[in-house]
Design an enzyme around this catalytic site. Structure first.
Site, PDB file in Angstrom:
ATOM      1  N   GLU A   1      -5.666   9.032   7.948  1.00 46.70           N
ATOM      2  CA  GLU A   1      -6.197   8.599   6.644  1.00 46.70           C
ATOM      3  C   GLU A   1      -7.605   9.137   6.410  1.00 46.70           C
ATOM      4  O   GLU A   1      -7.944   9.493   5.284  1.00 46.70           O
ATOM      5  CB  GLU A   1      -6.189   7.072   6.548  1.00 46.70           C
ATOM      6  CG  GLU A   1      -4.803   6.476   6.393  1.00 46.70           C
ATOM      7  CD  GLU A   1      -4.844   5.023   5.968  1.00 46.70           C
ATOM      8  OE1 GLU A   1      -4.382   4.171   6.726  1.00 46.70           O
ATOM      9  OE2 GLU A   1      -5.346   4.740   4.865  1.00 46.70           O
TER      10      GLU A   1
ATOM     11  N   ASN B   1      -6.944   6.188  -1.645  1.00 44.69           N
ATOM     12  CA  ASN B   1      -5.839   5.267  -1.350  1.00 44.69           C
ATOM     13  C   ASN B   1      -6.071   4.114  -2.324  1.00 44.69           C
ATOM     14  O   ASN B   1      -7.007   3.334  -2.137  1.00 44.69           O
ATOM     15  CB  ASN B   1      -5.928   4.822   0.115  1.00 44.69           C
ATOM     16  CG  ASN B   1      -4.727   4.014   0.531  1.00 44.69           C
ATOM     17  OD1 ASN B   1      -4.055   3.418  -0.316  1.00 44.69           O
ATOM     18  ND2 ASN B   1      -4.458   3.962   1.820  1.00 44.69           N
TER      19      ASN B   1
ATOM     20  N   LYS C   1      -9.445   2.041  -1.720  1.00 46.40           N
ATOM     21  CA  LYS C   1      -9.660   1.555  -0.352  1.00 46.40           C
ATOM     22  C   LYS C   1     -11.009   2.021   0.188  1.00 46.40           C
ATOM     23  O   LYS C   1     -11.359   3.210   0.109  1.00 46.40           O
ATOM     24  CB  LYS C   1      -8.534   2.087   0.544  1.00 46.40           C
ATOM     25  CG  LYS C   1      -8.514   1.551   1.965  1.00 46.40           C
ATOM     26  CD  LYS C   1      -7.244   2.060   2.650  1.00 46.40           C
ATOM     27  CE  LYS C   1      -7.062   1.514   4.042  1.00 46.40           C
ATOM     28  NZ  LYS C   1      -5.778   2.008   4.633  1.00 46.40           N
TER      29      LYS C   1
ATOM     30  N   CYS D   1      -4.875  -2.781   3.076  1.00 42.01           N
ATOM     31  CA  CYS D   1      -4.608  -2.643   4.501  1.00 42.01           C
ATOM     32  C   CYS D   1      -5.809  -2.885   5.402  1.00 42.01           C
ATOM     33  O   CYS D   1      -6.227  -4.025   5.563  1.00 42.01           O
ATOM     34  CB  CYS D   1      -3.971  -1.285   4.762  1.00 42.01           C
ATOM     35  SG  CYS D   1      -3.020  -1.307   6.269  1.00 42.01           S
TER      36      CYS D   1
ATOM     37  N   GLU E   1       0.869  -1.186   0.000  1.00 43.22           N
ATOM     38  CA  GLU E   1       0.000   0.000   0.000  1.00 43.22           C
ATOM     39  C   GLU E   1       0.905   1.236   0.000  1.00 43.22           C
ATOM     40  O   GLU E   1       1.992   1.226   0.638  1.00 43.22           O
ATOM     41  CB  GLU E   1      -0.850  -0.004   1.271  1.00 43.22           C
ATOM     42  CG  GLU E   1      -1.600   1.264   1.568  1.00 43.22           C
ATOM     43  CD  GLU E   1      -2.146   1.336   3.017  1.00 43.22           C
ATOM     44  OE1 GLU E   1      -1.527   0.740   3.922  1.00 43.22           O
ATOM     45  OE2 GLU E   1      -3.212   1.967   3.202  1.00 43.22           O
TER      46      GLU E   1
ATOM     47  N   ASN F   1       0.321  -0.872   5.366  1.00 40.96           N
ATOM     48  CA  ASN F   1       1.235  -0.123   6.228  1.00 40.96           C
ATOM     49  C   ASN F   1       0.590  -0.206   7.605  1.00 40.96           C
ATOM     50  O   ASN F   1      -0.376   0.533   7.862  1.00 40.96           O
ATOM     51  CB  ASN F   1       1.336   1.357   5.835  1.00 40.96           C
ATOM     52  CG  ASN F   1       2.093   1.613   4.533  1.00 40.96           C
ATOM     53  OD1 ASN F   1       3.008   2.412   4.510  1.00 40.96           O
ATOM     54  ND2 ASN F   1       1.714   0.993   3.449  1.00 40.96           N
TER      55      ASN F   1
HETATM   56  N1  ING Z   1      -3.192   0.720   8.658  1.00 40.00           N
HETATM   57  C1  ING Z   1      -3.660  -0.016   9.771  1.00 40.00           C
HETATM   58  C2  ING Z   1      -4.254  -1.374   9.437  1.00 40.00           C
HETATM   59  O1  ING Z   1      -5.456  -1.582   9.343  1.00 40.00           O
HETATM   60  C3  ING Z   1      -4.647   0.084  11.921  1.00 40.00           C
HETATM   61  C4  ING Z   1      -4.602   0.788  10.621  1.00 40.00           C
HETATM   62  C5  ING Z   1      -3.502  -0.058  12.684  1.00 40.00           C
HETATM   63  C6  ING Z   1      -5.825  -0.426  12.347  1.00 40.00           C
HETATM   64  C7  ING Z   1      -3.556  -0.743  13.890  1.00 40.00           C
HETATM   65  C8  ING Z   1      -5.906  -1.109  13.557  1.00 40.00           C
HETATM   66  C9  ING Z   1      -4.773  -1.265  14.336  1.00 40.00           C
HETATM   67  O2  ING Z   1      -3.440  -2.272   9.334  1.00 40.00           O
HETATM   68  C10 ING Z   1      -3.818   1.051   7.501  1.00 40.00           C
HETATM   69  N2  ING Z   1      -3.084   1.776   6.636  1.00 40.00           N
HETATM   70  O3  ING Z   1      -4.986   0.747   7.263  1.00 40.00           O
END
Ligand code: ING
Length: 333
Positions: free
Chosen positions: A167, A132, A149, A193, A69, A218
């Site tokens: 985001e 995204n 996304k 993601c 991503e 990410n």
């Molecule tokens: N990053 C994270 C993901 O879903 C996140 C956001 C991080 C959600 C940690 C929950 C816990 O892997 C992206 N870019 O969506």
């Protein structure tokens, strides 16, 4: 470099007989994990890393190499960027463009496809939209699939913590649903993601017969969540891919932008997961790393024909709440 054979440990579904095996539909995939991308790293510098991974993948006879991503830049939603022109610098207004054209040309020269995640600016009339986005490019270097996304995580406003997750501030919700495309001899779909955490993502593609899902991510750790949530990030990553694959009888290639990027840690664990839910290959570093697997595309056949024969077993008449309701509504106390 780790190379797993076409033989999987998914039981006896891989025919032992070479002649029969020759009948098997195979897609050889590579997860091209990226280590950190610095804020000051140019698109050209990143494309050089992507090209190196593409050439290594070609050396292994790979059909499609999958990048993460937002692969072209650092994960910029970790900062508040209040000036529109500055925010635009993290986005691509065209694809391909001067910086990424070498990727498309090399794909064509080598006869290898790729999946790429990036931040997209798109205009609807004179309305600027920000997505995204991820694309599938075939072996002729043509874009044959696009996804934007849908499940945008994080926040609109800045929180009291060192790293942000903005985001929701920078990206519109994707407007394409979860399309699938015929590519590389199979039915391919995409997720980005956070999309992987929502069963609806997988099931909408499953209901279109998806056989291979490309998903870059990410996933930051330590932005301020509780320790136990952070500690379980790698577990939750695999859980999402293994459950999504098994419950929809599909392969998946999950690819991280990993490592300590601008002072913030992001998980690695890029993986290739079979329709059985088994992880058949996984990265073991948090740097640029390639893993490869020859995926037997017939492995999902038995699952789709029996335990996950959707037409035979699903009961949509009982699933209404899934589309009627957004938030949970518990019964009255
Ligand atoms: N990053 C994270 C993901 O879903 C996140 C956001 C991080 C959600 C940690 C929950 C816990 O892997 C992206 N870019 O969506």
């Amino acid at each position: 470099m780790r190379y797993s054979t076409g033989r999987t440990n998914c039981g006896t579904l891989v025919p032992a007989n070479p002649r029969e095996r020759a009948m098997t539909r195979q897609m050889k995939v590579a997860a091209a994990q990226l280590g950190p991308v610095a804020r000051t790293e140019s698109r050209e510098q990143v494309v050089k890393r992507l090209l190196e991974l593409m050439r290594e993948a070609k050396g292994w006879g790979v059909d499609v190499v999958v990048y993460p991503e937002l692969a072209l830049t650092t994960f910029f939603p970790r900062w508040l960027i209040d000036v529109e022109e500055e925010l635009d610098e993290w986005f691509e207004a065209d694809m391909p463009n001067a910086a990424t054209q070498p990727l498309f040309e090399e794909a064509r020269n080598l006869g290898i496809g790729f999946h790429l995640g990036y931040a997209e600016i798109a205009y609807e009339g004179n309305i600027k939209r920000r997505f995204n986005t991820a694309i599938i490019v075939d072996k002729k270097g043509d874009i044959v699939g696009r996804f934007r996304k849908v499940h945008i995580p994080g926040h609109h406003e800045v929180l009291e913590r060192p790293g942000q997750h903005l985001e929701k501030r920078y990206f519109d919700v994707g407007d394409m649903g979860f399309p699938v495309y015929r590519a590389f001899g199979a039915i391919c779909g995409m997720a980005i993601c956070n999309d992987r955490r929502w069963p609806e993502t997988w099931r909408v593609m499953g209901l279109q017969g998806v056989e291979m899902v490309f998903c870059g991510y990410n996933t930051p750790v330590g932005l301020g969540d509780s320790f136990d949530l952070d500690a379980l990030s790698p577990f939750h990553n695999l859980l999402c891919f293994q459950a999504g694959c098994y419950q929809n009888a599909t392969w998946a290639v999950g690819v991280a932008k990993a490592g300590c990027e601008e002072g913030f840690n992001m998980i690695g664990q890029s993986c290739i997961v079979a329709p059985s839910g088994e992880v058949v290959a996984m990265c073991s570093t948090v740097e640029d790393e390639l893993i490869v697997h020859g995926c037997n595309m017939e492995l999902s056949r038995d699952y789709k024909r029996d335990i996950f024969n959707f037409a035979y077993h699903r009961r949509p008449e009982h699933y209404g709440l899934i589309v009627e309701r957004t938030g949970a509504e518990p019964p009255p106390a």
